[in-house]
Write a protein that holds these residues in place. Structure first.
Motif: not given
Lengths: 348, 265, 262
Positions: A169-182
């Motif tokens: 969850r921790l890792q996917v959350r930070s990835e998701l955060s990056r994709h949402l920023a883009d």
């Protein structure tokens, strides 16, 4: 191209009445307990559920309103469902290409775009994998790629991390955060997890019983909760009361001394770790001190949370050392103390 | 090790009736096999048998195709539409299962026969007459076998999670595309199982076929009809025909199973 | 409750045993006495074409012999013959064809000499009003006409073949049905223009079917034999029933149905 929605749905005894505005590039999190109407709101935006009244407009186009209803398949949306709902008989690549294919993109082109997105979410080499061969985190990423590949105007995320275990969850959350920023479109994230909401969203909307009870930037919501639910989510002791100078009389009984003078109806919060516990009544300094009874003790990772009956009732986080020293047991009578400077007061 | 332990735990309460059930199904077949006059087999297998067998396989397969075309949409209607009175419709669909096949054949004659409600117009306008034709055999078999397909597919559709269809809609797929690419593949095991049952029922169909389509070698004489008539004069030949039908159908189903149905194991 | 249920089961069981014993006693008495009065059950396997007449004869027989009960199993003669050869419990066999009777006498299941109790001949059956305008047997060679015949494997089909051979006509049937009833269904529904069935069948089919007599029918007169089984469970009643069928009373019922009687 702002998304404007007045979501009004009546179903049986439940009614949803929620106004949402999402600016391009903005991520709004809809946070609330089960049954608050989060999923209903998401379904109306997705076009899976027509509004009873109200409207949904994005820029000039109306998706739902008194005389227009655009069904799901006609809306430029992408949805990541709670359990992803990947099509089990299709490969990861086919899942991602599906949205492009159904919108008329040629097969080769769709597959190429899908492959690029799989690469982008870090699943290069998993093109031919069937969903059941993927781990939870991988499936989540396929679902995200599938939702984003069509370049939607609105991205809807329904509890996107709920099905993952804590470490993934921790890792996917930070990835998701990056994709949402883009992502340049509008994003609505539905979740009951405050951490997901705080990390991923630009703005929170707290939904309780079909109504928005509070909204604002995560930091503001976290600092100044307006309901017990929100206070509980962000882990604060929360009271309603009436202020007169540096004294607040709490609605539930008892009173607190505050540092900054205030007047009239107020909300009072302080964190559990601001509460100290003492076997004997402590003396001196501008402290709030009152007798309490231990109701329950919960062991957390690094601290111990003690539930205390007052009035006022409070939560206190104490260190393991303090726990050992006080030898706490339910029913023990103690003194609770909170510094006036730790107490945050804001108008109700 | 593990397997042995699991096997050891099978409760006798289940195993004994299961074995009894298996015997109940297989012993009559064994009787047929034991009674088969193997030595006279070649003389009994004439050209007519080949013809009847070929006709049986063709008609049962065409009937299955017809059932798939009509039965899958019907199953979808029963499972997914909010149609009022669906429970009643569902009960009606099973009527051919309950109806004695001969009665089914008569019912078909009353509707599609030369003097039937619809049949008389087919005859007058297009010169189409279904009774006594191979097409009539297909119609009769499909009538009797379709409930197997509909029930099986409907069950699969009702068990399938409709949220996948919603997911497809959010991906821009029309209802038809969703049905073809998402719903149908997800219920494929149910469709295959239904089609197999349907085909097997059509292959063994006798009553409705002979009543509606009659019996004429090369046109409408399928294996079950040939078996029945052989039984009138030459029980040995009837047994041989039954064995041939049995072997071919078991062979086809086993072949299909390996190819199409990959079990969970 | 459980106790009650157990008791009632026991009572039923005891009663059942008592009844069976009583039945055995009765039967033993009736066979050993040798008197004219027969009692008990008799099971008759009879050709399907005899359904109406034999049901009637059974009622008359029961009326004439109080204490008897006639049970019937109607079916295709060949199927019945096979059931009998496989040991089906029956007292009397009435076949629609000597050939099927022979299947049973060949195996010794019947040892008595079968007796012919009725004769039947073919008639052309056409739907009411004769829409296909069938005039005679010659029309059966016309491929434009829808024609139903019995399959050659069943008695009426074999008889039909004889008739066509005698008339030197090559029939052009559209279907070869498994039994007379199936043929008549197609005639009465108007699916075929003409068919060949027995006179009695035309009569039994009522007013939806009309019969046309033709000369060649005399070439295929079908005998109906009857006999009691060697191992008849109730030989006395079996014999009495066979005699009843062959009696004047029996003949009158059979002729009323269209049978010729010997």
């Amino acid at each position: 191209m702002t998304l404007n929605a007045e979501l009004r749905v009546t179903r049986g005894t439940f009614s949803l009445d929620l106004d949402v505005t999402i600016a391009p590039g903005e991520v709004v999190a809809l946070l609330g307990p089960n049954g608050a109407g989060k999923s209903t709101a998401l379904r109306t935006l997705a076009g899976l559920l027509p509004l009873t009244s109200g409207h949904i407009t994005v820029g000039e186009s109306t998706w739902d309103g008194p005389d227009a209803f655009l069904p799901a398949e006609k809306r430029p949306i992408g949805v990541v469902f709670q359990d992803y709902l990947l099509f089990a008989h299709m490969s990861a690549l086919e899942n991602v290409a599906f949205g492009l294919r159904s919108r008329g993109t040629r097969k080769a082109e769709a597959r190429a775009a899908a492959a690029r997105w799989l690469d982008r979410v870090g699943l290069d080499g998993y093109e031919q994998a069937k969903p059941r061969a993927l781990s939870g985190g991988q499936a989540q990423r396929v679902a995200l790629a599938r939702a984003l590949v069509t370049g939607p105007s609105l991205l809807l995320l329904d509890e996107p991390l709920a099905a993952l275990d804590a470490s993934t969850r921790l890792q996917v959350r930070s990835e998701l955060s990056r994709h949402l920023a883009d992502f340049g479109g509008h994003t609505l994230l539905v979740t009951h997890d405050p951490l997901d909401a705080m990390v991923l969203a630009d703005r929170l909307v707290i939904l309780e019983g079909g109504r928005a009870v509070q909204s604002g930037p995560p930091a503001e919501v976290a600092r100044q909760p307006r309901t017990d639910y929100v206070a509980n989510l962000v882990g604060l002791n929360f009271f309603r009361g009436k202020a007169s100078g540096t004294r607040v009389d709490l609605d539930g009984g008892g009173g607190l001394t505050i540092a900054e003078p205030a007047e009239g109806p107020v909300h009072v919060v302080f964190p559990p770790n601001a509460v100290s516990l003492h076997a004997e009544k402590p003396e001196g300094s501008p402290r709030n001190v009152w007798p309490v009874t231990v109701a329950a003790i919960e062991q957390h990772a690094h601290t111990t949370r003690v539930r205390l009956d007052g009035p006022p009732d409070v939560l206190a986080d104490i260190t393991t050392a303090t726990l050992a020293e006080l030898r706490l047991r339910p029913g023990d009578e103690l003194w609770a103390a909170v510094k006036a400077t730790e107490v945050h007061v804001y108008p109700a | 090790m593990t397997r042995n332990r699991v096997r050891g735990r099978l409760p006798a309460v289940l195993v004994l009736p299961a074995l009894a059930g298996l015997a109940f199904l297989l012993v009559p077949l064994a009787g047929l096999v034991i009674k088969t006059p193997w030595t006279s087999l070649p003389t009994l297998l004439g050209a007519e048998v080949g013809e009847a067998l070929r006709l049986s396989l063709i008609c049962a397969s065409l009937a299955t195709v017809l059932c798939l075309f009509l039965g899958i949409p019907l199953a979808w209607l029963l499972a997914r539409s909010g149609l009022p009175g669906r429970g009643f419709l569902r009960a009606l669909v099973t009527v051919p299962l309950v109806l004695p096949p001969v009665v089914g054949g008569v019912a078909l004659l009353l509707i599609l026969g030369r003097r039937g409600l619809i049949g008389q117009h087919l005859d007058a306008w297009f010169g189409i007459s279904l009774p006594f034709t191979t097409a009539g055999v297909v119609v009769a078999e499909a009538f009797v076998a379709m409930p197997f397909l509909v029930i099986s597919v409907e069950g699969a559709l009702r068990a399938a999670d409709p949220r996948y269809e919603e997911a497809a809609a959010t991906l821009g797929a029309s209802k038809w595309l969703t049905f073809r690419r998402v719903t149908l593949p997800s219920v494929l095991p149910g469709v295959v199982a239904g089609a197999v049952l349907c085909w097997a029922r059509a292959l063994g169909e006798f009553g409705a076929t002979i009543t509606f389509a009659g019996n004429f070698p090369g046109e409408t004489t399928t294996m079950p009809l040939a078996v029945y008539l052989a039984l009138e004069t030459d029980p040995d030949a009837a047994i041989v025909l039954s064995i041939v039908l049995l072997l071919v159908s078991v062979g086809v189903l086993a072949g299909l199973r390996d190819r199409w149905i990959s079990g969970p194991t | 409750m459980p106790n009650l249920r157990i008791r009632s089961t026991i009572v039923t069981g005891v009663l059942g045993v008592a009844l069976v014993l009583a039945g055995c006693g009765q039967q033993a008495a009736s066979t050993s006495s040798g008197s004219q009065a027969v009692t008990g059950d008799v099971t008759v396997f009879a050709a399907a074409s005899l359904t109406e007449t034999f049901t009637r004869l059974g009622e008359d027989f029961e009326a004439a012999n109080p204490g008897t009960k006639v049970k019937f199993n109607f079916g295709g003669s060949s199927a019945l013959a096979q059931q009998l050869n496989q040991g089906a419990p029956a007292d009397v066999f009435a076949s629609a064809a000597p050939a099927n009777m022979k299947q049973v006498t060949d195996t010794g299941t019947i040892t008595d000499a079968p007796r012919t109790f009725a004769k039947n001949s073919l008639q052309i059956a056409v739907p009411k009003g004769n829409p296909g305008r069938i005039a005679g047997l010659a029309d059966f060679a016309n491929a434009d006409r829808k024609i139903a015949l019995c399959a050659e494997q069943v008695p009426c089909g074999a008889a039909s073949r004889k008739v066509f051979e005698a008339a030197k006509i090559t029939a052009a049937p559209d279907t070869l049905e498994q039994d007379v009833k199936a043929v008549l269904t197609k005639v009465s529904l108007g699916e075929v223009d003409g068919a060949l069935v027995y006179k009695t069948d035309v009569k039994a089919a009522g007013d939806k079917v009309e019969g046309i007599t033709f000369a060649e029918s005399s070439q295929a007169v079908n005998d109906y034999p009857i006999a009691s089984l060697a191992k008849a469970p109730n030989a006395a009643v079996a014999k009495a029933f066979v005699d009843f069928v062959l009696s004047d009373k029996g003949r009158s019922v059979l002729s009323a149905a269209g049978f010729d009687t010997p």
